[in-house]
Design a protein around this motif. Structure first.
Motif, PDB file in Angstrom:
ATOM      1  N   CYS A 231       0.868  -1.019   0.143  1.00 56.92           N
ATOM      2  CA  CYS A 231       0.076  -0.306  -0.102  1.00 56.92           C
ATOM      3  C   CYS A 231       0.731   1.381   0.047  1.00 56.92           C
ATOM      4  O   CYS A 231       1.250   1.096   0.614  1.00 56.92           O
TER       5      CYS A 231
ATOM      6  N   SER B 169      -3.488   3.523  -1.200  1.00 54.62           N
ATOM      7  CA  SER B 169      -3.583   3.298  -2.107  1.00 54.62           C
ATOM      8  C   SER B 169      -2.996   1.398  -2.660  1.00 54.62           C
ATOM      9  O   SER B 169      -2.011   1.928  -1.947  1.00 54.62           O
ATOM     10  N   VAL B 170      -3.244   1.389  -4.036  1.00 51.89           N
ATOM     11  CA  VAL B 170      -3.314  -0.288  -4.044  1.00 51.89           C
ATOM     12  C   VAL B 170      -0.951   0.461  -4.965  1.00 51.89           C
ATOM     13  O   VAL B 170      -1.159   1.247  -4.793  1.00 51.89           O
TER      14      VAL B 170
ATOM     15  N   ASN C  62     -14.591  -0.201  -2.843  1.00 51.27           N
ATOM     16  CA  ASN C  62     -13.981   1.034  -3.297  1.00 51.27           C
ATOM     17  C   ASN C  62     -13.000   1.449  -2.373  1.00 51.27           C
ATOM     18  O   ASN C  62     -13.559   2.848  -2.923  1.00 51.27           O
TER      19      ASN C  62
ATOM     20  N   CYS D 156     -10.298   2.848  -0.651  1.00 49.93           N
ATOM     21  CA  CYS D 156      -7.923   2.988  -0.611  1.00 49.93           C
ATOM     22  C   CYS D 156      -7.442   2.924  -2.150  1.00 49.93           C
ATOM     23  O   CYS D 156      -7.356   1.354  -2.765  1.00 49.93           O
ATOM     24  N   THR D 157      -8.210   3.546  -2.522  1.00 50.55           N
ATOM     25  CA  THR D 157      -8.631   3.355  -4.054  1.00 50.55           C
ATOM     26  C   THR D 157      -7.739   5.080  -5.801  1.00 50.55           C
ATOM     27  O   THR D 157      -7.986   4.612  -6.019  1.00 50.55           O
TER      28      THR D 157
ATOM     29  N   LYS E 152      -8.309   7.617  -9.009  1.00 53.12           N
ATOM     30  CA  LYS E 152      -8.996   6.348  -9.800  1.00 53.12           C
ATOM     31  C   LYS E 152     -10.673   6.363  -9.494  1.00 53.12           C
ATOM     32  O   LYS E 152     -11.864   6.569 -10.050  1.00 53.12           O
ATOM     33  N   GLY E 153     -10.982   5.811  -7.090  1.00 53.70           N
ATOM     34  CA  GLY E 153     -10.885   5.452  -7.088  1.00 53.70           C
ATOM     35  C   GLY E 153     -13.283   6.168  -7.491  1.00 53.70           C
ATOM     36  O   GLY E 153     -13.327   6.555  -7.092  1.00 53.70           O
TER      37      GLY E 153
ATOM     38  N   GLY F 231      -9.298  -1.583  -1.634  1.00 54.33           N
ATOM     39  CA  GLY F 231      -7.635  -1.926  -2.511  1.00 54.33           C
ATOM     40  C   GLY F 231      -8.051  -2.148  -3.960  1.00 54.33           C
ATOM     41  O   GLY F 231      -7.091  -2.653  -4.327  1.00 54.33           O
ATOM     42  N   VAL F 232      -9.338  -2.879  -4.232  1.00 52.03           N
ATOM     43  CA  VAL F 232      -9.045  -3.579  -5.649  1.00 52.03           C
ATOM     44  C   VAL F 232      -9.806  -2.365  -6.226  1.00 52.03           C
ATOM     45  O   VAL F 232     -11.038  -1.970  -6.173  1.00 52.03           O
ATOM     46  N   PRO F 233      -9.753  -2.044  -7.525  1.00 53.17           N
ATOM     47  CA  PRO F 233     -10.287  -1.175  -8.882  1.00 53.17           C
ATOM     48  C   PRO F 233     -11.943  -1.789  -8.868  1.00 53.17           C
ATOM     49  O   PRO F 233     -11.746  -2.751  -9.342  1.00 53.17           O
TER      50      PRO F 233
END
Lengths: 385, 385
Positions: free
Chosen positions: A333, A337-338, B75, B77-78, B81-82, B115-117
């Motif tokens: 992290c 974020s990712v 959605n 910790c993205t 872009k999130g 953590g996954v878009p």
């Protein structure tokens, strides 16, 4: 080597019959001086066991000539009778050790099930047996006798320049663990007064036992004692002595985490970039106590989202968009974020390292924890476990 | 009947392909007025998902014309872009619903892995499918589409005097639960303004969703929305309306506890005799989060010592020697010590009642929790669960 590694101490560990299974359950540690200096740290749980109330009073006098410890019963939530039992235990030790011993200088520690009176008809005769078994080699026996759910007994020793700090510990968690109360007795033959011992012990426990958190549950019985005999005739500098005490405490604390109930992983949580040490400890504890994360670690899943959700529940200074998390060295992290590919993380080893960077300052802290397993549930859901 | 029980609302639940298993994963709820009043309550986690940031902004306008909800991805910790994805989701809903709809009045809620878009190439076409499926009978489909680890979908309705409050919920815990985020949409055709809705919703959540604590873990995505269409043409008195909202919230909250991940027991913790309601809630939460006690309840062990050790970690006003604890009506602890025979306690039923009497005043609170089981560990230790 345990509590008899330092000169001036004898110890014993015997089976008094307090445990139904006949295993050792009574330990005695005696300081033969010439000094009888001592310091103690106790649970901060407001529901304290009778022996904690007793020993806190004993420590106020700053003189401890002996410690008697039993497993097989915590003597917690046992009312006025429980306190009378603790008092009678100390009186019995003073009586069997002979004229110069005073009950008011004898510390008592107990561990086991809460809310069950101690079988005094077995404990008191056991004290006579233990006193007869006292030996300069009795440290290991004593360490064995204080075990409850521990699978191994825990001892540690540091020696240098003619003086020694040694100790024994039992328990399956933090300074404030669960049923498996933490009891620790440290001894030294360094020639230091009680005020110096107290300072060194508090400094050591603050960053060792206080920072292991097996299951977030705080005991009614936790006790850490440091006794000094002065028998080495050496008075080391404070900083040197304090570091030796810290080293022994750190060693024992790690042994507690390594033997925690049902655990399959030891989790080292390092919080860096904190605005204050208090923030770092608060964040570390929040991560350490997150059941979902503890399950993920058990499943070898580098689930950094659960780390962030745990950080988010604290009051520490941080900006969610500047949080970074590494698991076993891989920054999965970055900036909230990712980050790097989670597939790069290997979690096969027992030790798992989580680094949480708050990007808010220069302070840090390390908290040790365990994973959450089906075995933990099993061990702690059995009747009267 | 869910969110379409009240007049003036349509809803849909469809499979957009966000979930790999092809199950329903996208829900749409539309308010057709004449009113578009709304109120919302969100997670207090400082790490908030993009849709929470978005919907908090929408609610500031106090007008919500539609809610779009997805399972299969939180959605959270993205990064930037999130947030763009959430914004695009609201824009798409406004576009497909037609001219009078404005993206700034469309709330978004998401649940699933952190953590996954989100797969926007599936989600955006799914919105068209959902809009085409909107129906006055679509409430059940919507409730099904927001499920993640839920084994059943959850709905509740109260109707009286020509107006209705209905709702749907998903999740496995408290207003601040774990991965299984809690999402709730309530609708009413009562003719009330947003300020009144806000007051009623906050009063209701404070004593319902805020007092269920499945696993002590707080989500990044929790969202509770209340939308009013005014379509009944009836404006009930505040107290009557608030009680209806509280009843629906209480019903849904109990359904969440009853379906919590891996749980085998629902634990009702009532703290009485507290000096303040805050003390009662603090003590109730401490008991609710004690892993050792949760294991004991799983094992049907009336281990009141673990209740006392949990109470002892709080700052609430109490004297340890005046604490009383009942388990399923049997006062197993009296005055901080052994009370009635624990063998009298039967714990075979799914519901277990713990009463903790602090003997410190006249205030009380009820917290609902679950036991800790090997199934919970299993469900939450699987990779990317």
């Amino acid at each position: 080597m345990s509590v008899t590694a330092a000169q001036g101490f004898t110890a014993a560990g015997i089976a008094a019959g307090i445990k139904a299974n006949g295993k050792p359950d009574l330990a005695l540690v005696v300081n033969h001086g010439p000094r009888l200096a001592a310091a103690g740290v106790f649970t901060s749980n407001r529901v304290k066991a009778a022996p904690v109330h007793w020993s806190e009073q004993v420590l106020r006098g700053a003189v401890v000539s002996a410690v008697v410890l039993n497993s097989g019963g915590a003597n917690a939530c046992t009312g006025p009778k429980g306190f009378q039992d603790t008092h009678a235990t100390a009186e019995k030790v003073a009586e069997v050790l002979g004229g110069e011993f005073n009950a008011g200088e004898i510390a008592v520690a107990s561990t086991g099930l809460i809310g069950v009176p101690l079988p005094m008809e077995k404990l008191l005769p056991g004290i006579e047996t233990a006193a007869a078994a006292l030996s300069e080699d009795g440290g290991e026996d004593a360490a064995v006798a204080i075990k409850t759910t521990d699978t191994v007994h825990k001892t540690a020793t540091v020696s240098q320049d003619g003086w020694t700090v040694g100790g024994m510990a039992k328990g399956a968690g933090m300074l404030a663990p669960g049923l498996a109360t933490m009891l620790v007795v440290l001894t030294t033959d360094a020639d230091l007064d009680s005020a110096t011992l107290d300072r060194a012990l508090r400094a050591a426990t603050r960053t060792t036992f206080d920072r292991v958190d097996s299951d977030g549950c705080m005991s009614t019985n936790d006790t850490v004692l440091l006794l000094a005999s002065g028998a080495s005739g050496t008075a080391p500098a404070y900083e040197v002595f304090a570091e030796a005490v810290r080293t022994v405490c750190d060693d024992l604390a790690r042994q507690l985490i390594g033997d925690a109930e049902g655990a399959s992983k030891d989790i080292r949580i390092e919080v860096v970039g904190a605005a204050s040490e208090e923030d770092a400890v608060e964040v570390g504890r929040s991560i350490a106590r997150n059941n979902l994360l503890k399950c993920a670690i058990h499943g070898e899943d580098p689930n950094w989202g659960r780390v962030l959700s745990a950080i988010g529940t604290t009051g520490a200074a941080f900006d969610p968009d500047r949080l970074n998390v590494a698991i076993n060295g891989v920054w999965v992290c970055k900036n909230g974020s990712v980050g790097e590919d989670r597939e790069l993380v290997s979690m096969k080893d027992r030790e798992v390292r989580i680094t949480a960077d708050l990007s808010a300052g220069g302070e840090s802290a390390v908290i040790w924890a365990n994973d959450l397993t089906a075995e933990y549930v099993h061990e702690n859901s059995a009747y009267s476990s």
